[in-house]
Design an enzyme around this catalytic site. Structure first.
Site, mmCIF file in Angstrom:
data_model
loop_
_atom_site.group_PDB
_atom_site.id
_atom_site.type_symbol
_atom_site.label_atom_id
_atom_site.label_comp_id
_atom_site.label_asym_id
_atom_site.label_seq_id
_atom_site.Cartn_x
_atom_site.Cartn_y
_atom_site.Cartn_z
ATOM 1 C CD GLU A 1 -40.490 -90.637 -54.761
ATOM 2 O OE1 GLU A 1 -41.473 -90.395 -54.064
ATOM 3 O OE2 GLU A 1 -40.401 -91.641 -55.500
ATOM 4 C CB ALA B 1 -32.382 -61.911 -39.735
ATOM 5 C CG MET C 1 -35.958 -46.317 -38.629
ATOM 6 S SD MET C 1 -35.395 -44.811 -39.445
ATOM 7 C CE MET C 1 -33.623 -44.994 -39.402
ATOM 8 C CB VAL D 1 -43.439 -51.275 -38.905
ATOM 9 C CG1 VAL D 1 -44.797 -50.721 -39.282
ATOM 10 C CG2 VAL D 1 -42.865 -50.491 -37.739
ATOM 11 C CB CYS E 1 -37.901 -75.570 -58.901
ATOM 12 S SG CYS E 1 -37.787 -74.309 -57.623
HETATM 13 C C1 LIG Z 1 -37.165 -62.339 -41.262
HETATM 14 C C2 LIG Z 1 -36.742 -61.689 -39.982
HETATM 15 C C3 LIG Z 1 -35.852 -62.352 -39.176
HETATM 16 C C4 LIG Z 1 -35.442 -61.762 -37.982
HETATM 17 N N1 LIG Z 1 -34.579 -62.463 -37.191
HETATM 18 C C5 LIG Z 1 -34.185 -61.921 -36.014
HETATM 19 C C6 LIG Z 1 -33.316 -62.617 -35.158
HETATM 20 O O1 LIG Z 1 -32.878 -63.728 -35.454
HETATM 21 N N2 LIG Z 1 -32.962 -62.031 -33.993
HETATM 22 C C7 LIG Z 1 -33.417 -60.794 -33.639
HETATM 23 O O2 LIG Z 1 -33.053 -60.304 -32.589
HETATM 24 N N3 LIG Z 1 -34.245 -60.112 -34.425
HETATM 25 C C8 LIG Z 1 -34.654 -60.654 -35.599
HETATM 26 N N4 LIG Z 1 -35.527 -59.963 -36.393
HETATM 27 C C9 LIG Z 1 -36.095 -58.699 -35.886
HETATM 28 C C10 LIG Z 1 -35.296 -57.509 -36.322
HETATM 29 O O3 LIG Z 1 -34.080 -57.462 -35.639
HETATM 30 C C11 LIG Z 1 -36.099 -56.267 -35.984
HETATM 31 O O4 LIG Z 1 -37.299 -56.347 -36.694
HETATM 32 C C12 LIG Z 1 -35.375 -55.023 -36.411
HETATM 33 O O5 LIG Z 1 -34.214 -54.876 -35.701
HETATM 34 C C13 LIG Z 1 -36.247 -53.794 -36.300
HETATM 35 O O6 LIG Z 1 -35.583 -52.714 -36.937
HETATM 36 P P1 LIG Z 1 -36.237 -51.871 -38.118
HETATM 37 O O7 LIG Z 1 -35.302 -50.786 -38.458
HETATM 38 O O8 LIG Z 1 -36.613 -52.743 -39.225
HETATM 39 O O9 LIG Z 1 -37.518 -51.340 -37.393
HETATM 40 P P2 LIG Z 1 -38.859 -50.761 -38.011
HETATM 41 O O10 LIG Z 1 -39.755 -51.885 -38.364
HETATM 42 O O11 LIG Z 1 -38.579 -49.780 -39.072
HETATM 43 O O12 LIG Z 1 -39.411 -50.034 -36.722
HETATM 44 C C14 LIG Z 1 -39.729 -50.730 -35.563
HETATM 45 C C15 LIG Z 1 -40.269 -49.821 -34.469
HETATM 46 O O13 LIG Z 1 -39.228 -49.024 -33.973
HETATM 47 C C16 LIG Z 1 -39.592 -47.663 -33.997
HETATM 48 N N5 LIG Z 1 -38.384 -46.921 -34.334
HETATM 49 C C17 LIG Z 1 -37.522 -47.205 -35.322
HETATM 50 N N6 LIG Z 1 -36.475 -46.356 -35.257
HETATM 51 C C18 LIG Z 1 -36.707 -45.530 -34.245
HETATM 52 C C19 LIG Z 1 -36.006 -44.437 -33.697
HETATM 53 N N7 LIG Z 1 -34.833 -44.047 -34.177
HETATM 54 N N8 LIG Z 1 -36.558 -43.819 -32.648
HETATM 55 C C20 LIG Z 1 -37.735 -44.182 -32.147
HETATM 56 N N9 LIG Z 1 -38.448 -45.214 -32.620
HETATM 57 C C21 LIG Z 1 -37.934 -45.877 -33.657
HETATM 58 C C22 LIG Z 1 -40.668 -47.543 -35.012
HETATM 59 O O14 LIG Z 1 -41.540 -46.488 -34.684
HETATM 60 C C23 LIG Z 1 -41.347 -48.885 -34.920
HETATM 61 O O15 LIG Z 1 -42.341 -48.848 -33.939
HETATM 62 C C24 LIG Z 1 -35.941 -60.498 -37.601
HETATM 63 C C25 LIG Z 1 -36.827 -59.812 -38.430
HETATM 64 C C26 LIG Z 1 -37.231 -60.402 -39.616
HETATM 65 C C27 LIG Z 1 -38.189 -59.687 -40.501
HETATM 66 S S1 FES Z 2 -33.956 -74.399 -56.984
HETATM 67 FE FE1 FES Z 2 -33.944 -73.454 -55.060
HETATM 68 S S2 FES Z 2 -36.014 -73.618 -54.458
HETATM 69 FE FE2 FES Z 2 -35.978 -74.771 -56.266
#
Ligand SMILES: Cc1cc2nc3c(=O)[nH]c(=O)nc-3n(C[C@H](O)[C@H](O)[C@H](O)COP(=O)(O)OP(=O)(O)OC[C@H]3O[C@@H](n4cnc5c(N)ncnc54)[C@H](O)[C@@H]3O)c2cc1C
Ligand code: FES
Ligand code: FES
Length: 1335
Positions: free
Chosen positions: A1266, A346, A267, A272, A117
């Protein structure tokens, strides 16, 4: 974006062009910005939460410290634009385009048939492209790793991986296994002896342009200057509701944190972002220290590693990897445990975005890293204006006790992870619904320290994730075990105590309570074994090793790069070289898919004055609507109108399908009203504010069982019967009775439902652009809703981002809802369902209950079968009656049972209305036949395959509904499948493996298939085409079928090319429309190419007949000359073509008919390995033999077979919809509904197209859209085989109920052992479970 004073300019680059956004809004994400502001629509929206990879782009940043440029794949839907200051974004448009130059990544994805697709394709391109920017000659492992975060619902991934493999130095398209010799050579030789020569090359790699990394765009020098600017200053972006501040130094950051203690630090935004989007969190201020140098470092010290909080999880991975290479093994146990989890946490995008600090601080209860960090005694270095301090990353911190947490003004500077020591063992353990990119169902970090030289426990730590609201520590258990020896007694006490300490209540959120309890101790047991093995390695004399048979319990399944071969008939060497029939021609839109230039409905540019529509849906399953109060919603900015049932000028209830709920709601998720506003976010915010009050109505029927209790059905029973069933039961040797429950399935097409409704100025005309498999149905519903003739409604379909049956009926309903809004507001309406709404509202495959009574002889010959099927239709009729009919007609599958009665009935419940889904009842019903074959086998002490063969249709036969057919291709597919897969030898090898391994078992199973194509109603099988020849000789073909990835338009071009005897390049196919071809049937039932092909052929033949006199006069002339001459002679160069349809029928009263034009046969064999302790399984190998008759396009047909197989495999194993007892669907995102990813596909995957005759269909082809779906059940039965082996060894009864899907929970809880015996069980009458089964 609205202009706001005091905002800084946001500067970044997109595809080499500078973007200066003066009004950057912190709430706007990059995906929105690309699509709606920059109109770069190649990057797709599919889930909005980082879980699917459709929106993958590359973000490049310059690091002034290292003077290096880093390229990372990210999911644009989670990237706030404000985080991009100083970054360079590359989207699929920046990689290459048809207008300039296509990039080798795009070219190879297209030419390897890696797009169907095309909706996932830009994301796939970006993942591979980013990998190549970092590693121009990647390893096979890196390719698989790079694609782990990208979902594809069409292809089955094999061709996508293959396109990536072409860049590897060690590239082995067919998996040479390092020997330099093709692993299928032997088989190929045996094929050569046969009549038709077999081919294996679906594309020609010699055509590929080489990858030249020096040709890639350079990083904008201006961004380097910006990064190195010594006078950088704090930045502030002021949005409509929020403020974003980017500090420039650490002290600036600390100052800000002190002033805005509640503001999150953004980050990676992967915690968030989803909380804001899906949980409704609101933050007025954000602080983003992303890129602040003080947070990015790694310090290797004598006692460990200290890693800056800003390091992404990918950087953490690299840093740990380096340490592991450099340090002695005993010091790196914690690092290795972390690396194991980092591999599957992830997908690559999230690992590149999420930071260590964000992960540690957000403390998700499912965290894969925190339990290991805690078990490894990590400490967190904090800093604030007041100074620095360390806190342990321990149970108090993880369990969120306030005194052990960060103070509001503090931030994490870094995390220190100490080396492990000599008598110290650390492990990470986890189990998820699928191997990669799935939150753990339960995970753990465990460590033990022994007194030196002994196995006496000095310190023990056990942390578990996903067992409660936070990660929890089993600290009491650990304390009690100090001083104990590491032996079986200790293990036994540990298991009992830990189950007492970590109690998961019976109604706990997330469900799977008994399974999760079992995992708690199963993971502990794994750790116990690992440590015992470790001790033995240290001192084999002192510490006995674990039994050999237990060794396989130690390791998780490895992730390997899949490999395989596809075999098909070579084209007759005498066929004209120009004739494309039979060739593996690339999908007509493949290059456009890969460059992002293929336009889907929501990619169409904004239309003047357009409004966005958002839905408010019912929260009750069955209730009276007492009131709808939209006043608050109407008062919000940008809101134009709220539309309800009252606004429908015509039918609000057309053929039993309700557009807007009126007076009462009949399921959770029913649309009660919609809100039209100037932006989607305004519409969505307002939709949340509509207040609806309800009064529940009894009964509320959710499950099939409840429907049977209440006698709640949509139609009367449908039945076919042959022989004398009652009589036959009297004379058989044995009778078994049983039930099989098959749960539903979500379509999970990557493009959600999409409607653009444009009201015209005149005559109440309305134009719709939508993603539908059935435009004329949408036209009908819109006309009925607006109460105007169908001739005024024009429905257009360019292409669909996957349909799988989910876009047959639902777009009509949604199209009518959108059209009513357009009619009321007088403005164009853009109505795109969010993923969560789509999953909630549109439902999917019918859950099914099969009940059987089978009479058979001791030699397993089945003499009588009485089978009943009930499907959960949901709340409106949709296609449930027709699906039931298909089930009744098809459920014999490949077996002849002389006395056979099959009955079926669709249940009416208060769930969203289930609908068509690839296979249309067959995949859920035929699996019941396979289940009773297995049950008979078990009773007769034979293998299921033997019983299947014994009962299979053998000669020209008649079905129970008196249709005659020749099953010869069925027998051939079956025989070849068993032979070519070396079934017997592998069966022995499996048994040998099982004897040697107690905790892992292998299973092997084969399933045969007789599948039907088309519809028992003749007029549904008709089709029309419209072909125009223009004066330059170019040809425009239009037909009634819709292109949804299956390659229908490509095949139609092939047909027109053969019939008109011109190259394909002369032929264009633009779109499907009710304007050009009226009253077209749905594109479904595997007959798109059959019926539309005949119509196109007919049109072309009509035109050729008109041209014949001219050609005869000038046989050496060119096509263009003939066309010019024909015009001069006033010969019409345009015609419709028509196919009356297959003359099928079914007389239900007489239980007799000729309902299907022909059958498709096939067989597949799969081998799996299951982990009895966790319930995980690995698909080792699959062989498919599919009767394709003569394939018009083997690449497309193999693509359909593989894609359907993987979709089927997902259906039978890991795809699990979760409903509350009140009928609320929980699984509404890729986070909680797992379709297969690249790691689930068979490690070895062989597909062969088997040649047969089919004079009924065009060019003797067969419809294969199918059929592959059901073949996925070979994986289910292989699991069944493995589980049976485990149970046999444990002395358990041979038979057990086989339900689908065979999830890890099912596998684990069926492989019963001392651990499942140990867990507390709850009396079901004492609690209401979190979720229920609805089949
Ligand atoms: C699609 C998806 C799949 C995922 N799969 C997994 C998985 O399989 N296993 C798993 O363990 N996790 C998984 N996660 C979670 C992911 O590991 C966490 O969301 C991630 O590690 C958070 O880090 P960030 O930098 O994005 O945090 P942010 O979203 O940027 O921040 C998160 C929080 O931490 C605080 N913060 C950030 N940095 C600091 C700092 N230096 N000091 C103080 N506070 C701070 C912020 O204030 C906020 O409250 C998944 C997330 C997604 C979206
Ligand atoms: S080709 Fe990958 S979702 Fe359709
Ligand atoms: S749309 Fe961004 S990951 Fe799915």
């Amino acid at each position: 974006m609205a202009s706001v004073p005091n905002s800084d300019e946001l500067i970044f680059f997109v595809n080499g062009r500078k973007v200066i956004e003066k009004n950057a809004d912190p709430e706007v994400n990059l995906l929105y910005y690309l699509r709606k502001v920059l109109y770069l629509t190649g990057t797709k929206y599919s889930c909005g939460g980082g879980g699917c990879g459709a929106c993958t782009v590359m973000v490049s940043r310059y690091d002034p410290k290292t003077k290096k440029i880093h390229h990372s794949p990210v999911t644009a839907c989670l990237v706030p634009i404000c985080s991009l200051h100083g970054a360079a974004v590359t989207t699929v448009e920046g990689v290459g385009s048809i207008r300039t130059r296509i990039h080798p990544v795009q070219e190879r994805l297209a030419k390897c048939h890696g797009t169907q697709c095309g909706f996932c394709s830009p994301g796939m391109v970006m993942s591979i492209y980013t990998l190549l920017r970092n590693h121009p000659e990647p390893t096979l492992e890196q390719i698989t790793k790079a694609l782990g975060g990208n979902l594809c619902r069409c292809t089955g991934y094999r061709p996508i991986v293959e396109s990536g493999k072409t860049f590897c130095a060690e590239s082995t398209i067919c998996g040479l296994k390092g020997s330099g010799k093709c692993c299928m050579d032997q088989e190929e030789r045996s094929f050569v002896n046969r009549q038709e020569k077999m081919c294996t090359k679906l594309y020609n790699e010699d055509e590929f342009q080489p990858l030249d990394p020096s040709q890639e765009p350079i990083f904008p020098p201006e961004l380097i200057r910006m990064a190195e600017d010594p006078n950088k200053r704090r930045l502030m972006f002021q949005g409509e509701r929020t403020t974003w501040i980017t500090p420039v130094t650490l002290s600036d950051l600390l100052e800000l944190k002190a002033n805005f203690p509640e503001a999150p630090l953004i980050m990676g935004n992967t915690a968030v972002g989803p909380s804001i989007k899906f949980k409704g969190e609101f933050h007025p201020d954000f602080i983003s220290p992303l890129g602040l140098p003080e947070l990015y470092f790694v310090d290797y010290t004598d006692d460990g590693v200290t890693i800056g909080a800003g390091y992404s999880l990918a950087q953490l991975n690299d840093a740990l990897h380096l340490t592991v290479l450099e340090q002695p093994k005993e010091k790196t146990k914690t690092y290795r445990a972390l690396l194991k989890h980092l591999r599957t946490l992830a997908g690559a995008q999230i690992r590149n975005m999420a930071t260590l600090g964000g992960h540690v601080v957000s403390r998700p209860n499912f965290s894969d890293l925190n339990p290991i960090l805690a078990a490894g005694n990590a400490t967190i270095n904090l800093i604030s204006k007041g100074g620095e301090r360390q806190i342990p990353l321990n149970s108090h911190f993880l369990e969120r006790s306030p005194e052990a947490s960060l103070k509001s003004e503090e931030i994490v500077l870094s995390v220190h992870i100490p080396h492990s020591t000599q008598w110290h063992f650390v492990s990470g353990l986890r189990l998820a619904q699928r191997q990669e990119n799935a939150f753990a169902i339960v995970n753990a970090g465990m460590s033990v320290k022994f007194e030196d030289g002994t196995d006496t426990i000095k310190d023990l730590q056990m942390f578990y994730g996903s067992v409660g609201p936070t990660v929890v520590s089993a600290s009491q258990t650990c304390k009690q075990l100090i001083g104990r020896s590491w032996d079986d007694h200790m293990l036994s006490d540990a298991c009992r105590w830990v189950l007492d300490e970590i109690y998961i209540p019976p109604a706990a959120k997330g469900g799977m309570v008994e399974y999760r309890r079992t995992l708690i101790i199963s993971l502990l047991f794994k750790f116990y074994l690992k440590v015992r093995r470790g001790l033995n390695k240290k001192d084999p004399h002192k510490f006995p090793d674990i039994p050999e048979r237990y060794m396989s319990a130690l390791d998780d399944f490895p992730i390997k790069t899949p490999q395989g071969i596809q075999m098909f008939q070579c084209v007759d060497p005498y066929q004209s070289p120009q004739d494309p029939i039979g060739h593996p021609v690339m999908h007509q839109s493949a290059i456009k898919h890969a460059t992002g230039e293929a336009v889907f409905s929501d990619d169409m540019p904004p239309i003047a004055q357009e409004l966005f529509l958002a839905v408010t849906t019912s929260t009750r399953a069955h209730a009276k609507i007492i009131s709808i109060d939209a006043s608050e919603a109407l008062a919000l900015p940008g809101v134009v109108d709220v539309i309800t049932a009252e606004d429908v000028p015509g039918d609000n209830n057309h053929q039993g399908e309700v557009l807007y709920a009126q007076n009462e709601v009949i399921c959770v998720g029913q649309i009660v009203c919609t809100v039209a506003a100037d932006t989607y976010s305004h519409a969505r915010e307002a939709a949340k504010k509509v207040k609806i009050t309800y009064e529940d109505i009894e009964p509320r029927i959710i499950t099939i069982e409840q429907a049977l209790e209440h006698n709640s059905f949509f139609s009367i029973e449908k039945k076919v019967e042959q022989g004398n069933v009652e009589q036959a039961f009297k004379y058989v040797d044995q009778i078994i009775e049983g039930e099989a429950h098959v749960e539903g399935q979500e379509h999970f097409y990557m493009e959600t439902q999409t409607i653009l409704a444009i009201p015209k100025q005149e005559d109440k005309e309305m134009v719709l652009y939508l993603g539908t498999q059935f435009p004329s149905h949408a036209q009908e519903f819109v006309a009925a809703a607006l109460n105007i003739p169908r001739s005024r409604i024009a429905c257009h379909v360019k292409r669909i981002g996957g349909g799988f049956g989910g876009k047959v009926t639902k777009p009509a309903l949604l199209g009518a809802i959108g059209a009513v809004a357009a009619n009321k507001t007088g403005r164009p309406i853009r109505f795109i369902l969010e993923r969560g709404d789509d999953m909630l509202i549109t439902a999917g495959r019918h859950p099914l209950l099969g009940k059987y009574k089978i009479g058979f002889m001791n030699n397993s010959v089945i003499k009588a079968a009485d089978v009943e099927y009930y499907i959960n239709g949901g709340c409106t009729p949709d296609e449930s009656e027709s699906v039931t009919e298909f089930i009744v007609l098809k459920s014999d599958n490949a077996y002849y049972i002389p006395n056979f009665r099959c009955r079926g009935r669709p249940c009416k419940t208060n769930l969203p209305s289930n609908t068509a889904f690839r296979g249309y009842g067959f995949p859920e019903a035929a699996v019941v036949a396979e289940a009773y074959m297995a049950a008979v086998a078990s009773q007769c002490n034979l293998s299921p395959e033997e019983v299947k063969e014994i009962n299979m249709y053998k000669r020209i036969s008649t079905t129970a509904y008196k249709q005659t057919f020749n099953p010869e291709p069925l027998r051939r597919c079956w025989k070849e499948c068993l032979e070519k897969s070396s079934f017997s030898a592998r069966k022995l090898a499996t048994e040998e493996f099982n004897k040697k391994n107690y905790w892992k078992k292998r299973g092997l199973a084969a399933v045969p298939m007789k599948f039907t194509v088309g519809f028992p109603v003749a007029y549904y099988n008709q089709a029309a085409a419209l072909v125009h020849i223009y004066l330059d000789g170019s040809v425009l073909v239009t037909h009634g079928g819709c292109e949804m990835g299956q390659g229908l338009h490509t095949k139609m071009i092939q047909v027109a090319s053969r019939e008109l005897n011109i190259p394909q390049s002369y032929i264009h196919l633009s779109e499907t429309s009710t304007v050009t071809v009226p009253n077209a049937s749905f594109t479904a039932a595997s007959m798109g190419a059959d019926i539309n092909g005949k119509a196109v052929q007919n049109a072309c033949q009509i035109l050729m007949a008109r041209l014949q006199p001219i050609i005869r006069k000038n046989p050496e002339g060119r096509w263009e000359d003939w066309i010019a001459k024909a015009f001069e002679e006033s010969i019409s160069l345009s015609t419709t073509g028509y196919f009356k349809g297959y003359q099928t029928y079914m007389d239900w009263e007489k239980e007799k008919g000729d309902p299907y034009p022909y059958y498709v046969y096939g067989a597949s064999c799969s081998e799996v390995e299951v982990d009895c302790l966790t319930g995980a399984h690995k698909l080792l190998r699959t062989d498919i033999f599919m009767d394709a008759a003569f394939s018009i396009n083997p690449a497309l047909d193999i693509g359909q077979i593989e894609g359907a197989f993987i979709q089927g495999m997902g259906f039978y194993t890991i795809e699990e919809l979760k409903y509350s007892p009140e009928g609320v669907l929980y699984s509404r995102s890729p986070d909680d509904y797992k379709i297969p990813t690249v790691t689930e596909i068979p490690e070895e995957f062989y597909v062969t197209l088997v040649r047969s005759q089919n004079p009924t269909a065009i060019y003797s082809s067969k419809g294969l859209g199918e059929a592959g779906m059901f073949l996925g059940s070979s994986v289910l039965f292989a699991i069944f085989d493995a589980v049976t082996a485990a149970r046999k060894e444990r002395g358990l009864t041979k038979t057990f109920t086989l339900n689908s899907p065979a999830t890890p929970e099912f596998i684990r809880m069926t492989c019963m052992d001392q651990f499942t015996d140990m867990i507390p069980r709850d009396d079901p009458s004492t609690f209401t479970p979190w979720s229920i089964h609805v089949s």
